[in-house]
Scaffold this motif. Sequence first.
Motif, short mmCIF file in Angstrom:
data_model
loop_
_atom_site.label_atom_id
_atom_site.label_comp_id
_atom_site.label_asym_id
_atom_site.label_seq_id
_atom_site.Cartn_x
_atom_site.Cartn_y
_atom_site.Cartn_z
N GLU A 37 0.84 -1.19 0.00
CA GLU A 37 0.00 0.00 0.00
C GLU A 37 0.87 1.23 0.00
N SER A 38 0.44 2.25 -0.75
CA SER A 38 1.13 3.53 -0.71
C SER A 38 0.13 4.61 -1.05
N GLU A 39 -0.03 5.53 -0.16
CA GLU A 39 -0.91 6.68 -0.34
C GLU A 39 -2.29 6.29 -0.87
N ASP A 40 -3.03 5.59 -0.06
CA ASP A 40 -4.41 5.23 -0.40
C ASP A 40 -4.56 4.38 -1.65
N CYS A 41 -3.49 3.78 -2.09
CA CYS A 41 -3.59 2.88 -3.24
C CYS A 41 -2.92 1.56 -2.87
N LYS B 263 -8.72 -3.29 4.15
CA LYS B 263 -8.94 -2.22 3.17
C LYS B 263 -9.44 -2.69 1.80
N LYS C 63 -8.04 1.26 -5.10
CA LYS C 63 -8.07 2.30 -4.07
C LYS C 63 -8.32 1.65 -2.71
N SER C 64 -7.56 2.06 -1.71
CA SER C 64 -7.79 1.50 -0.38
C SER C 64 -9.16 1.95 0.13
N LYS D 98 -11.78 3.33 2.73
CA LYS D 98 -11.71 4.20 3.91
C LYS D 98 -12.50 3.54 5.03
#
Lengths: 291, 762
Positions: free
Chosen positions: A65-69, A90, A173-174, A176
Amino acid sequence: MLVSEIDMITPSSLSECLMQLSKEGRIHRLIAGGTDAAVRMKEGKWRPEIWINIKNLNELRYIQESEDCIYIGPLTTHKDIIYSPLLQRKADVLVDAAREVGATQMQNMGTIGGNIGTASPAGDTLPALYVLGARLELTSLSTKRIIPIEEFILGPGRTVLKENEMITKILIKSQKPNEIGIFQKLGPRKAQSISIVNVAISLTLDQDLKCREGKIAFGSVAPTIIRARKCESMLSLGTINDELIRNIAKIAWKEVMPISDGRATATYRRDMASALLERGLYRLIRRWDNQ
Amino acid sequence: MNTKWVGKRVKRIDGPEKVTGELKYMTDYHFDNMVWGKVLRSEYPHAKINSIDIEAAKNLPGVICVLTHKDIPGFNGFGIVVPDQPVLCSDVVRCTGDAVALVAAETLEIAEQALSLIKVDYEPLEVVADAEYALRDSAPKLHPDGNLHSHVKINNGNIEKAFEEADIIVENTFYSPRQMHAFIETEGGWGVMDDEGFLTIRCPGQYAYRDRMQIARSLAYNPERIRVISSPIGGAFGGKDEITVQIYLSLLALHTKGRPVKIHLSREESVIAGIKRHPFKVQMKTAAKKDGTLLANQVKAIGDTGAYASLGGAVIALAIEHSCGPYKIPNVDLEGFCVYTNNGIAGAFRGFGVNQVCMGIETHMDMIAEKLGMDPIELRKKNVYHQGEVSSVGHIVKSSVGTYKTLETAENCELWKNREKYKSEVSEPWKKRGVSVATSFHGIGMGIGLPDYGAASIELLPDGTFLVGVGCEEIGGGNSTAYAQIAAEMLNCDISNIKIVQGDTQKTLDGGTVTASRSTYTGGRAVAAAAPRMTELLIQTAAEMLNLDSSQIDLKPNHISAHGEIIPYKSIYKYLYNHHRATRVEGHFYLPKEKEEIKGSGGAPHHLYGYLTHVVMVEVDTLTGETEVLRVVSIPDAGKVINPQGLEGQTEGGAVMGIGYTLYEDVLIENGYHKTRNFTDYIIPTIRETPLIETFPVEEPEQSGPFGAKGIGEVVMIPIIAAIMSAIYDATGARIRHLPATPERVFNALKDLKKQKVQSSR
């Protein structure tokens, strides 16, 4: 082509693999877990001159994971997905879907890249990837492009993948904290079965159970995965309660275009689109309440 | 009776090597000089053969031989009752499983390639795809005598009068599926002919001696020059009762110059060519009085036997004999038709026709109980026949009858007593639960008109242990352990001192088939007949050795003692050996039979029956129509239980097979072609569809059986079918009359029910 005449090469790196894929004048095919490829070879449908065996290309097996992706390597197995704490948190709908693929043996061998590449209308991870807005990185020796999964799959077994390309990354996309998903499958039995109908749902919910945004994707009811846009638009009509769920489910049959085959008739599949959506939304709200 | 082995939970003697995978089944073997055999199957379900051209196939490098009907030295046909199935078709093909040619080649791939080079000129003929259509005059005749293979009839009392006088009549039509045996080991085996012309066939089967007879008939070969080894088997369930590949192996072995030839069907070929359970259409009309007394039953059953007879006639006969359940119905009109079509081939399968009729009579019992407001168990208890009473088919049942006791046990089991509580505990609001009961029975042995005997040998071995030989194969049911228990019990030795050999024409005596729930009963009795001869041999020999009278000899556990002296069995062996005397004894047993056949019944009645009651709980998902079986209580009357653990193996396996039959399984054939190809679309239950299964045996000892035992191998899967159907009704109000009760069928029944409710409320 006889099976005994087929060659197999095992590239030791991605670049070597891409090099092999770029070779012209021969018929080759990738083989990873082999849960589809070996079956089709046996049936006489897939008899390439050369199998390019990527099973142990570990640089393509990862979940990061990196920055909501979230980035998933195509050689990630279904079991890798099921056991990933990151995906459990997620990308719950994908974990759900991976759990429903075949049975343990197939989950151990089969890869997510293979499930996408096979492009079966009944592929269990596909609806989950649709509602997670998945994009795919396709790479050849000289090119790289990223396209949404909707544009990748053209029909049963047909994709935009070129002869010299392979899937090298899956991007989602992760979720929320206020997002929740669920995957529902109806097969002829609980394990080791091919979907008659399946559905993936992902909702963004407010505290009072109002839905801000929702995505619904059906599998096995059309040549490709189908997004149920009408149902999706109804999700934001009010608090999600039993009545709204029933009303949304009632129109689901209009969104799908199933066929009759040995597993079920088209009529039943239409009815089941509604049934699975109703069951899925009900269970999803329950899960939300329990969290 | 105080026993050491019989009636005890003895672990299976073949268990460890089977669960570890150490045991090699016959199709697991590979030899260095082996060749592969393949069978060319028909392209059409019904066609005339104009010519067969094998030249191109013969010339393919690596091909050893290509054989057609012209290469059969003897009779070109097989079939247990009527040998109407060609070994290799010459003029007509009648189903896509028909064999047209054989190939032996250096590799499997070459053999497959060779098949594709055989040119058969076919002229397609009209396909007979439906059993009722087959009976019409306009339908093409598949066999010289027409399409009706057999017709059986049982009439008693006055059926018209009974229906007139009845207070209540229920009438329904039931359809049942073409179930596949789905054994793990598909049909296959080995054949090899030695320099001296002695032929050995290693091929899983259910009656080595009969397989040998059928091979010898086709080869026109002296059966004494053929050895058939038929055990162990990776599952059979009746599916390996008929010839599978034995004759193909034999024909090829004649041409492979002493090299072993192997055939092992792929799953796809097994689906097409292997026999299946007969799909039935059963029309049933049942009448009762207000007080629940059954008055009359009228049954018309049509069974689709496919292209060839195999055991079809016997299946229909057994179905009709059992079509009224274990009840005493004074007026009956029962009729069965066994019909040829082009739908594959049907034959023996666990239950043998009783499954298909049980679902009718037991559904009717529940419908009558509901209409009368009676408890379903009460209704059954009121109508069951007891030992010494007259059954519905009109004979006095002299053997033991446990139905009443099984029903009492059902009534008192925890699931039945608390059923209302369990039914209210649904896991989700749209799910509904139902609990139901059903009972059935199943004849043991072959019935009237067929030879029915058992034989066993016991040999004293040099190390002082015993080799027990029984013809009946170990098809997975656990009879080997039962034989070992009986032998150990009667020889007063430890079970580890017993070795069992089964299914080998060179090492075992002809003891009949492993079918008809007969092998524990028959083989067990034969072992029990041989054992006293062995003890006599041991005692007599010891007496002679010690110069004593035999009355002074004591048979102790694992040895003989006399006047304080201990004689181990190896010494006895040595003594016999040194004196050139036999160390082997035999035991023979004829099954008791009824004296008079019911006219027109095709072999009814049986002398003996096993009985069983099932209680089940299901949960139906009303949104999707999915049915889950949550609990099963199996209450068998197997007479004295030889091995409770073995019995549970049967009741649990039978329950799961019954669940598969009721909810999932069907080989679909359209216009003669299989739509079901393999396990992708043939759905059998997995461990996730396996519920909690409890077994509460009711022991109603049978005088004639070994230690009072009866057979149970088939009835274990029968009443559960009707019980699940009724439980679906109990849960939802929807009656399923067409099996399997797939989610789609249940869902559509629920939809119809809703429509009816809407209409009736208008």
